[in-house]
Motif scaffolding. Sequence first.
Motif, PDB file in Angstrom:
ATOM      1  N   VAL A   1     -24.879   5.933 -10.191  1.00 11.81           N
ATOM      2  CA  VAL A   1     -23.641   6.007 -10.775  1.00 11.81           C
ATOM      3  C   VAL A   1     -23.820   7.351 -11.680  1.00 11.81           C
ATOM      4  O   VAL A   1     -22.921   8.046 -11.885  1.00 11.81           O
ATOM      5  N   TYR A   2     -25.156   7.449 -12.358  1.00 11.91           N
ATOM      6  CA  TYR A   2     -25.395   8.977 -12.837  1.00 11.91           C
ATOM      7  C   TYR A   2     -25.366  10.158 -12.295  1.00 11.91           C
ATOM      8  O   TYR A   2     -24.848  11.071 -12.862  1.00 11.91           O
ATOM      9  N   ILE A   3     -25.626  10.119 -10.875  1.00 13.08           N
ATOM     10  CA  ILE A   3     -25.605  11.171 -10.146  1.00 13.08           C
ATOM     11  C   ILE A   3     -24.170  11.401  -9.598  1.00 13.08           C
ATOM     12  O   ILE A   3     -23.889  12.599  -9.964  1.00 13.08           O
ATOM     13  N   VAL A   4     -23.333  10.694  -9.440  1.00 11.92           N
ATOM     14  CA  VAL A   4     -21.959  10.601  -9.181  1.00 11.92           C
ATOM     15  C   VAL A   4     -21.297  11.064 -10.604  1.00 11.92           C
ATOM     16  O   VAL A   4     -20.163  12.023 -10.064  1.00 11.92           O
ATOM     17  N   ALA A   5     -21.521  10.470 -11.694  1.00 10.01           N
ATOM     18  CA  ALA A   5     -20.682  10.960 -12.553  1.00 10.01           C
ATOM     19  C   ALA A   5     -20.700  12.353 -12.998  1.00 10.01           C
ATOM     20  O   ALA A   5     -19.816  13.354 -13.482  1.00 10.01           O
ATOM     21  N   LYS A   6     -22.183  12.881 -12.717  1.00  8.07           N
ATOM     22  CA  LYS A   6     -22.489  14.163 -13.218  1.00  8.07           C
ATOM     23  C   LYS A   6     -21.429  15.221 -12.240  1.00  8.07           C
ATOM     24  O   LYS A   6     -21.069  16.179 -12.607  1.00  8.07           O
ATOM     25  N   ILE A   7     -21.342  14.668 -10.980  1.00  7.82           N
ATOM     26  CA  ILE A   7     -20.800  15.574 -10.042  1.00  7.82           C
ATOM     27  C   ILE A   7     -19.259  15.586 -10.321  1.00  7.82           C
ATOM     28  O   ILE A   7     -18.657  16.490 -10.354  1.00  7.82           O
ATOM     29  N   SER A   8     -18.804  14.379 -10.478  1.00 12.50           N
ATOM     30  CA  SER A   8     -17.582  14.147 -10.953  1.00 12.50           C
ATOM     31  C   SER A   8     -16.768  15.094 -11.991  1.00 12.50           C
ATOM     32  O   SER A   8     -15.442  15.329 -12.034  1.00 12.50           O
TER      33      SER A   8
END
Length: 292
Positions: A240-247
Amino acid sequence: MTINLMDVVGRISYKCDILFRVIDIKEENGRKKVVLYGEDFRLIADAPYEDLLLIDQMKRMELTQEFRSLEEQSFRLFKQDIDLLKQRQEYDTTEGYKMKVNYFQLPGRVLHIDGDPSYLKKCLSLYEKIGIPVTGIHCNEKEMPQRISHLIEYYRPDILVITGHDAYSKSKGAIGDINAYRHSKFFVQTVREARKRIPNLDQLVIFAGACQSHFESLIHAGANFASSPSRVNIHALDPVYIVAKISFTPFMERINVWDVLRNTLTGEKGLGGIETKGILRTGMPFHSENQK
């Protein structure tokens, strides 16, 4: 002591260092063998019945206190990152706060496919807390390659998460042998099927893998980010933390891999990836329903 399905246990031989849920109990050659899923780590393990210790609620709270503290710290650091991204975007959009602009933002849409319904629920709660549009699908790891094409076509995500449980077993082969991993080959097949539909690495950003997964194979198959470079356990919420940074990174900017990893709970030993463009798009004007 009787151990039943869904009980929380620790392995005596490992000094109960990780808490597990009991998923299956089977008998082999007159001995009970138990299949375990990690409570906080995306790890699957087998253990003899007699090696397990039932963990009561008080002990669970004591053992998980450190993890909850790490989760809170990681979330605070991550929230600071997101707030800075939003402030910078507002500054750029308003030309240094000189203009009053009613604008809106479209963060990346996420399709999160998870082999564990409990972890999926935790992740969806965090996505909602952060403000990321997400669809969550529970799917057995072995079924993911067959289902992924239809799911991508139906939901049309900007970011795809393929995760669940995994583990490396030295008794099954060398560390470079993908057949020595519980579910890595299914994650790899799923990434390949996704890339058949959307080959461009920036058109569909993919995170794939779980605890101890075969990192190199996942990246070569087409994942932007994956686990686990050092074959260590990863935390349930790390994707989730990785995806949120990208998002929340604007689509005109490229993301430094270290910037993505530094506020995760596992860090570069458990997670890695390649340079990737952000997803966020800004538009204007914004008219709320209350405006005339």
